[in-house]
Every structure is written in structure tokens, then in C-alpha cells.
Write an enzyme that holds these catalytic residues in place. Structure first.
Site, PDB file in Angstrom:
ATOM      1  N   SER A  15       0.829  -1.205   0.000  1.00 44.95           N
ATOM      2  CA  SER A  15       0.000   0.000   0.000  1.00 44.95           C
ATOM      3  C   SER A  15       0.863   1.255   0.000  1.00 44.95           C
ATOM      4  O   SER A  15       1.989   1.251   0.519  1.00 44.95           O
ATOM      5  CB  SER A  15      -0.882   0.001   1.254  1.00 44.95           C
ATOM      6  OG  SER A  15      -1.499   1.250   1.467  1.00 44.95           O
ATOM      7  N   TYR A  43      -1.804   0.097  10.281  1.00 42.65           N
ATOM      8  CA  TYR A  43      -2.036  -0.552   8.986  1.00 42.65           C
ATOM      9  C   TYR A  43      -0.815  -0.393   8.085  1.00 42.65           C
ATOM     10  O   TYR A  43      -0.293  -1.370   7.534  1.00 42.65           O
ATOM     11  CB  TYR A  43      -3.281   0.035   8.309  1.00 42.65           C
ATOM     12  CG  TYR A  43      -3.386  -0.366   6.860  1.00 42.65           C
ATOM     13  CD1 TYR A  43      -3.631  -1.692   6.510  1.00 42.65           C
ATOM     14  CD2 TYR A  43      -3.222   0.567   5.834  1.00 42.65           C
ATOM     15  CE1 TYR A  43      -3.710  -2.079   5.179  1.00 42.65           C
ATOM     16  CE2 TYR A  43      -3.299   0.194   4.512  1.00 42.65           C
ATOM     17  CZ  TYR A  43      -3.543  -1.129   4.190  1.00 42.65           C
ATOM     18  OH  TYR A  43      -3.606  -1.509   2.869  1.00 42.65           O
ATOM     19  N   LYS A  58       2.047  -3.262   6.578  1.00 42.91           N
ATOM     20  CA  LYS A  58       2.367  -3.443   5.169  1.00 42.91           C
ATOM     21  C   LYS A  58       3.874  -3.313   4.924  1.00 42.91           C
ATOM     22  O   LYS A  58       4.456  -4.056   4.126  1.00 42.91           O
ATOM     23  CB  LYS A  58       1.595  -2.439   4.304  1.00 42.91           C
ATOM     24  CG  LYS A  58       0.118  -2.761   4.174  1.00 42.91           C
ATOM     25  CD  LYS A  58      -0.084  -4.112   3.516  1.00 42.91           C
ATOM     26  CE  LYS A  58      -1.538  -4.444   3.306  1.00 42.91           C
ATOM     27  NZ  LYS A  58      -1.721  -5.772   2.666  1.00 42.91           N
TER      28      LYS A  58
END
Length: 328
Positions: free
Chosen positions: A117, A141, A145
Site C-alpha cells: 500500500s 495498517y 504493510k
């Protein structure tokens, strides 16, 4: 060669399944259906329900289906939720990936694509974000990643897998109405929900250092995301064991939040209702995050094909399929 697509019953995953299958690649889907929909997976595609935390189940699946390539899309992905539930995100996104990599090693997988991402970059202060832009994620988050990229790269080098990290920017649109995004956490469906409910779309801050004061983002059609995975999968099949590739998937062109809301009003017929309500900035929102798409073009010969209007129009068809009274 069979490719196992984790999260293949989800919004992006189902599009990757479609692109791979239409190109003649053998695919199978592994999904826990926590957010995915079984109906998105074609009946003739092998489907296994399970968690990536279950290594034994993964190994059985890979052995039974003769899996030699993995495209890993299964993950928790809500930024705000990751702040509230960081341990949950680290368990699902990092421990789940570790389990999957161990199963891949034991089952003889030779190619591994990881869904990453643009969140790994955090708040980059550059006009175009290249793959060499320093990574400084600002939420759990994004952290999961970035850790995932490190894990995949290290495992690939140690165990002879060709690997790739695919850094998505802002995904929108649908290849078919049936595969449209059913959530409302992304900007386009979020605005659809507001307009069709008779409410004003929200803009979080209009005092940024951008052309119209609102945040600028690089929106990419989900069908282009899928075609990029196909290009990467085919490239990895021919790459040396242990090689690694990290690429952005974007158009290299920014669209402001205000511009996107205006376009959505035009495409949907809700132009009169599309006057937004401006509220305060959200913490952690960078002014501009736009991809440099040079590396993926040079390495894979890939470029995005769809423009922003196509993204909005195709997403709207999907919304109207589920909300027939919304169409004007």
C-alpha cells in the site's frame, strides 16, 4: 502453474481472479470470508475457506492444488480501525503473512506477490512518490504493510522465491457491476452514500497547500490494479529465484477531493446535491500523495488504461445494482 490468491473473494481480489483467469492462468482462492463474498468467485475456480493463520490448512491446500505461485491480498485494511486495534492488525496482517510464507516454503512455492500500500510512505513531502521515497508509515495498517514487504523480501532471498511488493494508491471503480466495492470506507462509495441519502459530502480540510486547498490523491481503477498483478505474476515466473521487485501501482496524476466530488455529482446526476460541507482536517492526512509510475512501466511494461471518469461511472453502476432507487 497454479496461483493461490488469498483474499480472492474480496473487492480487489475478485478482480485479480478475473484478470488472471481471462488471461489463461490457473487460479485458486483462499479466503476466510470475513469481508469477502463467496459469490464473487466463479464456480469453476477452486475455493477454500480458511484463515492465513492456519498454517496446516494452507499447506494442505497448496499441496492438493499443486500451488507454485501465491498472490497475497488477504489483510485487514481500515486505517482508523488499525489505530484502535493495533494488535489485531499485527496478528492478521503480520502473523498471517508469516504463516503463509512458511507454508509457501514448505510447499515449494517459487513466486510470491504481496499486496502492499501507499500507506507505507506515510506523509511524503514530494510531488511524486517514487519507490525510493523513504517509508515512514503513520498508522498500524501502514506499519504492517511495510513489515510485510520486509518479510516477503527476506523469505524470498532465503528460500529461493521470486517476490514482488505491489504498492497500491487509491483504488476505485469496477470491471463489472457485480464486482463493485460494497464498502463505504473509500471516497467514491462514501460520496455515493451521502448524495443518495440527501446529505452533503464531507471535505476534511480545504486549507492544504494544493491547487484548490483540498487533498490530492492518485486514483487507480481496480481493473488496472488487476492487470498490474497479471503482469507481475508473469514476470516473476521468468525471474531468478530470490529476486525482488517493488512497484507503485498508480496513474501518476493527482485529483483533488473537491474535483472528485464534483465529478461524482456530474456522473451520477446528483450535481445539485454535490456541494460539499467542509469540516476540519483529519489527523494524519497528507496534502498530496501521487505515485511515480515510472518503475512499473519500465520493469513490467504496464501503464494504467482507465481515467477517473471511468472509475466513477463503473463504481456507480455497481452502487445502482445494489441500490436501484438511487439512479436518476
Amino acid at each position: 502453474m497454479t496461483w493461490l490468491i488469498t483474499g480472492g473473494a474480496g473487492y480487489i481480489g475478485a478482480h485479480v481472479v478475473l484478470a488472471m483467469r481471462e488471461a489463461g492462468e490457473a487460479v485458486a482462492v483462499f479466503d476466510d470470508l470475513s469481508t469477502g463474498d463467496r459469490s464473487r468467485v466463479p464456480a469453476d475456480v477452486p475455493f477454500v475457506q480458511g484463515s492465513t493463520l492456519d498454517g496446516a490448512h494452507l499447506r494442505r491446500t497448496m499441496d492438493e492444488l499443486s500451488v507454485r505461485g501465491v498472490i497475497h491480498l488477504a489483510a485487514k485494511k481500515q486505517v482508523a480501525e488499525s489505530v484502535e486495534l493495533p494488535l489485531h492488525y499485527y496478528r492478521e496482517n503480520v502473523q498471517g503473512l508469516q504463516s503463509l510464507l512458511e507454508a509457501s516454503r514448505e510447499s515449494g512455492v517459487r513466486a510470491f506477490l504481496f499486496s502492499s500500500s501507499a500507506a507505507v510512505y506515510g506523509m511524503p513531502d514530494v510531488k511524486l512518490v517514487g519507490e525510493d521515497t523513504p517509508c515512514a508509515p503513520i498508522n498500524p495498517y501502514g506499519e504492517t504493510k511495510l513489515v510485510g514487504e520486509w518479510m516477503v523480501r527476506a523469505a524470498g532471498r532465503a528460500h529461493g522465491m521470486a517476490t514482488a511488493g505491489m504498492r497500491y494508491f487509491n483504488v476505485a471503480g469496477a470491471a463489472t457491476a457485480e464486482l463493485a466495492d460494497t464498502g463505504v470506507s473509500n471516497l467514491v462509495p462514501m460520496v455515493f452514500e451521502k448524495l443518495t441519502a440527501g446529505a452533503a459530502p464531507l471535505i476534511f480540510g480545504d486549507d492544504y497547500d494544493t491547487a484548490d486547498g483540498t487533498c490530492e490523491r492518485d486514483f487507480i481503477h481496480v481493473a488496472d490494479i488487476a492487470s498490474a498483478h497479471l503482469a507481475a505474476a508473469r514476470a516473476l515466473s521468468a525471474r531468478d529465484p530470490g529476486s525482488d521487485l517493488t512497484v507503485n501501482i498508480g496513474r501518476g496524476s493527482g485529483v483533488s477531493v473537491r474535483e472528485m466530488i464534483e465529478l461524482i455529482g456530474e456522473v451520477t446526476g446528483y450535481r445539485a446535491e454535490a456541494a460539499p460541507f467542509v469540516t476540519g482536517r483529519r489527523a494524519g492526512d497528507p496534502a498530496r500523495v501521487v505515485a511515480s509510475a515510472d518503475r512499473i512501466r519500465e520493469e513490467l511494461g504496464w501503464t494504467a488504461r482507465h481515467d477517473v471518469r471511468e472509475m466513477v461511472a463503473s463504481a456507480w453502476e455497481g452502487w445502482c445494482l445494489r441500490h436501484p432507487d438511487a439512479r436518476r
